[in-house]
Design a protein around this motif. Structure first.
Motif, PDB file in Angstrom:
ATOM      1  N   ASP A  16     -24.778  18.585  34.115  1.00  0.00           N
ATOM      2  CA  ASP A  16     -23.372  18.917  34.370  1.00  0.00           C
ATOM      3  C   ASP A  16     -22.466  18.252  33.333  1.00  0.00           C
ATOM      4  O   ASP A  16     -21.464  18.826  32.907  1.00  0.00           O
ATOM      5  CB  ASP A  16     -22.962  18.481  35.784  1.00  0.00           C
ATOM      6  CG  ASP A  16     -23.581  19.397  36.839  1.00  0.00           C
ATOM      7  OD1 ASP A  16     -23.879  20.551  36.502  1.00  0.00           O
ATOM      8  OD2 ASP A  16     -23.786  18.938  37.972  1.00  0.00           O
ATOM      9  N   PHE A  57     -28.457  24.106  26.851  1.00  0.00           N
ATOM     10  CA  PHE A  57     -27.155  23.544  27.226  1.00  0.00           C
ATOM     11  C   PHE A  57     -26.443  22.883  26.048  1.00  0.00           C
ATOM     12  O   PHE A  57     -25.379  22.317  26.220  1.00  0.00           O
ATOM     13  CB  PHE A  57     -27.321  22.532  28.368  1.00  0.00           C
ATOM     14  CG  PHE A  57     -27.611  23.172  29.698  1.00  0.00           C
ATOM     15  CD1 PHE A  57     -27.563  24.541  29.869  1.00  0.00           C
ATOM     16  CD2 PHE A  57     -27.927  22.392  30.796  1.00  0.00           C
ATOM     17  CE1 PHE A  57     -27.840  25.135  31.089  1.00  0.00           C
ATOM     18  CE2 PHE A  57     -28.197  22.975  32.030  1.00  0.00           C
ATOM     19  CZ  PHE A  57     -28.156  24.352  32.167  1.00  0.00           C
ATOM     20  N   THR A  99     -38.263  11.713  25.601  1.00  0.00           N
ATOM     21  CA  THR A  99     -38.686  11.261  26.935  1.00  0.00           C
ATOM     22  C   THR A  99     -39.002   9.773  26.902  1.00  0.00           C
ATOM     23  O   THR A  99     -39.448   9.241  25.883  1.00  0.00           O
ATOM     24  CB  THR A  99     -39.950  12.016  27.411  1.00  0.00           C
ATOM     25  OG1 THR A  99     -40.949  11.886  26.422  1.00  0.00           O
ATOM     26  CG2 THR A  99     -39.665  13.482  27.670  1.00  0.00           C
ATOM     27  N   LYS A 100     -38.734   9.113  28.032  1.00  0.00           N
ATOM     28  CA  LYS A 100     -39.105   7.707  28.190  1.00  0.00           C
ATOM     29  C   LYS A 100     -40.570   7.666  28.596  1.00  0.00           C
ATOM     30  O   LYS A 100     -40.975   8.499  29.401  1.00  0.00           O
ATOM     31  CB  LYS A 100     -38.261   7.055  29.285  1.00  0.00           C
ATOM     32  CG  LYS A 100     -36.770   6.999  28.970  1.00  0.00           C
ATOM     33  CD  LYS A 100     -36.017   6.489  30.198  1.00  0.00           C
ATOM     34  CE  LYS A 100     -34.514   6.573  29.984  1.00  0.00           C
ATOM     35  NZ  LYS A 100     -33.741   6.284  31.181  1.00  0.00           N
ATOM     36  N   PRO A 101     -41.385   6.745  28.112  1.00  0.00           N
ATOM     37  CA  PRO A 101     -41.051   5.681  27.166  1.00  0.00           C
ATOM     38  C   PRO A 101     -40.759   6.234  25.764  1.00  0.00           C
ATOM     39  O   PRO A 101     -41.229   7.311  25.409  1.00  0.00           O
ATOM     40  CB  PRO A 101     -42.316   4.819  27.153  1.00  0.00           C
ATOM     41  CG  PRO A 101     -43.416   5.722  27.580  1.00  0.00           C
ATOM     42  CD  PRO A 101     -42.808   6.717  28.509  1.00  0.00           C
ATOM     43  N   PHE A 102     -39.978   5.461  25.011  1.00  0.00           N
ATOM     44  CA  PHE A 102     -39.597   5.923  23.685  1.00  0.00           C
ATOM     45  C   PHE A 102     -39.621   4.746  22.706  1.00  0.00           C
ATOM     46  O   PHE A 102     -39.654   3.586  23.120  1.00  0.00           O
ATOM     47  CB  PHE A 102     -38.200   6.550  23.721  1.00  0.00           C
ATOM     48  CG  PHE A 102     -37.110   5.589  24.110  1.00  0.00           C
ATOM     49  CD1 PHE A 102     -36.875   5.273  25.434  1.00  0.00           C
ATOM     50  CD2 PHE A 102     -36.316   4.985  23.148  1.00  0.00           C
ATOM     51  CE1 PHE A 102     -35.873   4.376  25.806  1.00  0.00           C
ATOM     52  CE2 PHE A 102     -35.306   4.098  23.498  1.00  0.00           C
ATOM     53  CZ  PHE A 102     -35.086   3.792  24.841  1.00  0.00           C
ATOM     54  N   ARG A 111     -40.617  14.300  33.040  1.00  0.00           N
ATOM     55  CA  ARG A 111     -41.233  15.225  32.079  1.00  0.00           C
ATOM     56  C   ARG A 111     -41.451  16.587  32.703  1.00  0.00           C
ATOM     57  O   ARG A 111     -42.564  17.045  32.799  1.00  0.00           O
ATOM     58  CB  ARG A 111     -42.562  14.667  31.630  1.00  0.00           C
ATOM     59  CG  ARG A 111     -42.364  13.423  30.853  1.00  0.00           C
ATOM     60  CD  ARG A 111     -43.683  12.805  30.575  1.00  0.00           C
ATOM     61  NE  ARG A 111     -43.441  11.438  30.168  1.00  0.00           N
ATOM     62  CZ  ARG A 111     -44.319  10.702  29.603  1.00  0.00           C
ATOM     63  NH1 ARG A 111     -45.507  11.173  29.361  1.00  0.00           N
ATOM     64  NH2 ARG A 111     -44.038   9.461  29.262  1.00  0.00           N
ATOM     65  N   GLU A 166     -41.542  20.513  32.820  1.00  0.00           N
ATOM     66  CA  GLU A 166     -41.959  21.407  31.735  1.00  0.00           C
ATOM     67  C   GLU A 166     -40.783  22.068  31.017  1.00  0.00           C
ATOM     68  O   GLU A 166     -40.801  22.262  29.822  1.00  0.00           O
ATOM     69  CB  GLU A 166     -42.879  22.491  32.298  1.00  0.00           C
ATOM     70  CG  GLU A 166     -44.241  21.960  32.664  1.00  0.00           C
ATOM     71  CD  GLU A 166     -44.998  22.936  33.522  1.00  0.00           C
ATOM     72  OE1 GLU A 166     -45.656  23.814  32.971  1.00  0.00           O
ATOM     73  OE2 GLU A 166     -44.923  22.827  34.753  1.00  0.00           O
TER      74      GLU A 166
END
Lengths: 119, 412
Positions: free
Chosen positions: A62, A95, A102-105, A84, A86
């Motif tokens: 949002d 958007f 994605t974490k971990p990073f 995660r 899909e």
């Protein structure tokens, strides 16, 4: 060098981003929830946004829609999420996000991506 | 920690209060009975009555004071804990990223907690460096000891912490726990093992660890959904384990189903052939999972086309549904007439899946769907084709409309 808004309710992630980006010359502002994130965006003055999706009082999607459609801002957005699902990466692109992590990073990789996006 | 002790203290207080009340009421009933028989004077009853009222008032006062005190102390302790976590997080980051001196042992609970939360966020060399640093404080040995304890709650806490820490040194003890424990601890151990393997650098050691975990998965049963959840956490280590699980002719059906589902969810196209060999398995759940995985992976190998077409006539409805979804991965020439035919299936779900697959097959599929809407011999097939075509027009219209955010309320 640039101002980066981080909207993430995880205090450890926020601190990690702050301590990764600040020494590289960025001013980092942290918002811990949907409401304060939205207010910070309205106040303006940011060169990039790092956005978590699941916030305690709302959704990062949002915020992204609000940023692109209501505020009409084109600043680069990196979606950073621990979930995660899909279709999340595709939805982030749809958007208007410029990056999806994605974490971990790796904080160094994320800093490099932010640097590339800000230019 | 405080809440755990505070809750125990509260339970003790409640026991004391109830015992006191019970004693007071018992005394009151006893003296009242004696008074009814005229065996004690009225003044004695009055004394016991007043005593019971005072005991009740004291009990209520005690509980009230405790509850108020509990919340006040909790607020202060939690604020201090949050501050300590923040400060420790900063210190660990400085150590990892900017070569500051590491903290001196022993580590406090806040130091451990913040380090593990940070480790859970880090990928790559920084994560491995933090794991190594934590190992230098012997945190791995402490957590392994806790994991082997007798009480369930501390064991689960230790398993959760081990899954965050990803210590390779904890791998063997975790596998032992995975094989020997009850279902809850097994799932937690499985998650910890998978996360450890996901961060394990590639090489012969990781290969051996993957082989060990594959054997553990075969030996210790996990429900299919839980096994799939664990396998998805394996990330880069997943293909080796999935390939091994899918290659065994005598594999348990639940494990085959979990492995096939994982391949599909992770989009592991290199395992398409291994998954595809199970679309004719005797167990319908396995057939369905293999077809679902193929559907997610997109293209279906040509050598599987005959089995897939057979699956469209399967006796089990959910297998036919998945076959209809997967069929879109076959060459158009082969699949268009088949899907046209399966539009006349007796199941609403199969008709819907067939129509959706046709819609995804480009111009040829759309033309077949339009033909089915006009002239399919089955009335339900005609209705379904028309419905899916109408839905697709609506979806196109929705996409053309510019995105508008929903109005959001901002509290004053």
């Amino acid at each position: 060098m640039g101002a980066i808004l981080v909207i993430d309710d995880d205090p450890v992630a926020a601190k990690l981003l702050e301590l990764t980006l600040h020494p590289r010359g960025y001013r980092v502002e942290v918002a811990r929830d949907f409401t304060s994130g939205r207010k910070a965006l309205e106040a303006g003055g940011h060169d990039a946004l790092i956005l978590d999706i699941f916030l305690p009082d709302g959704s990062g999607w949002d915020i992204l829609k609000y940023l692109r459609n209501e505020l009409g801002l084109t600043l680069p957005v990196v979606v950073l999420t621990g979930h995660r699902q899909e279709d999340f990466a595709a939805r982030a692109t749809e958007f208007g996000a410029n990056g999806y992590i994605t974490k971990p990073f790796s904080p160094r990789d994320l800093a490099a991506q932010v640097e590339r996006l800000i230019g | 920690m405080w809440r755990r002790h505070g809750d125990s203290l509260y339970a003790l207080l409640v026991v004391v209060v109830f015992t006191l009340e019970l004693g007071a009421l018992a005394a009151l009933v006893w003296v009242s009975s004696l008074r009814l028989g005229g065996l004690v004077p009225r003044s004695r009853l009055n004394v016991v009555l007043i005593g019971a009222v005072i005991a009740t008032a004291l009990a209520l006062f005690g509980v009230t004071v405790y509850i108020l005190g509990y919340h006040a102390v909790s607020a202060v302790l939690e604020r201090r804990h949050t501050e300590a976590l923040s400060s420790w997080t900063e210190r660990w980051i400085q150590t990892l990223l900017y070569d500051a001196d590491p903290p001196m042992p022993p580590l406090t609970l806040a130091a451990e907690e913040s380090a593990l939360a940070l480790r859970d966020l880090l990928r790559g060399d920084d994560g491995l460096a933090l794991t190594e640093l934590l190992r230098s404080y012997s945190l791995d040995e402490r957590l392994i000891d806790r994991m082997r304890g007798r009480r369930l709650a501390p064991r689960l806490d230790a398993l959760d912490q081990l899954s965050r820490a990803r210590f390779p040194t904890a791998f063997e003890p975790l596998v032992q726990t995975f094989v020997e424990s009850d279902a809850v601890a097994r799932l937690m151990a499985g998650r910890a093992i998978a996360l450890t393997l996901a961060d394990w650098p590639e090489g012969p050691e990781r290969d051996r660890a993957c082989a060990t975990f594959t054997r553990a998965l075969e030996e210790a049963p996990l429900p299919s959904g839980a096994a799939s959840e664990v396998m998805q956490l394996l990330e880069g280590a997943a293909p080796q384990i999935l390939r091994a699980l899918l290659s065994s002719e005598r594999q348990r059906p639940e494990l085959l189903r979990a492995a096939a589902d994982t391949v599909g969810r992770m989009g592991r196209t290199e395992l398409r052939g291994q998954v595809g060999q199970w679309i004719a398995h005797p167990n319908p759940e396995v057939r369905s999972a293999a077809l679902r995985a193929l559907s997610r992976l997109g293209r279906v190998p040509l050598n599987l086309s005959e089995d897939l077409l057979t699956a469209l006539d399967d006796q089990t409805e959910f297998v036919r549904v998945q076959a209809a979804h997967a069929a879109k991965g076959l060459p158009q020439k082969l699949v268009l007439p088949i899907l046209y035919e399966s539009m006349g299936d007796r199941s609403w779900w199969v008709r819907r899946a067939s129509a959706e697959s046709l819609l995804r097959l480009g111009a040829g599929g759309r033309a077949t769907l339009e033909k089915a809407a006009r002239s399919h011999p089955d009335r339900f097939a005609r209705d379904m084709s028309a419905q899916v075509l109408a839905d697709s027009h609506t979806a196109v219209e929705d996409r053309r409309r510019p995105l508008r955010a929903q109005p959001m309320e901002v509290p004053a």
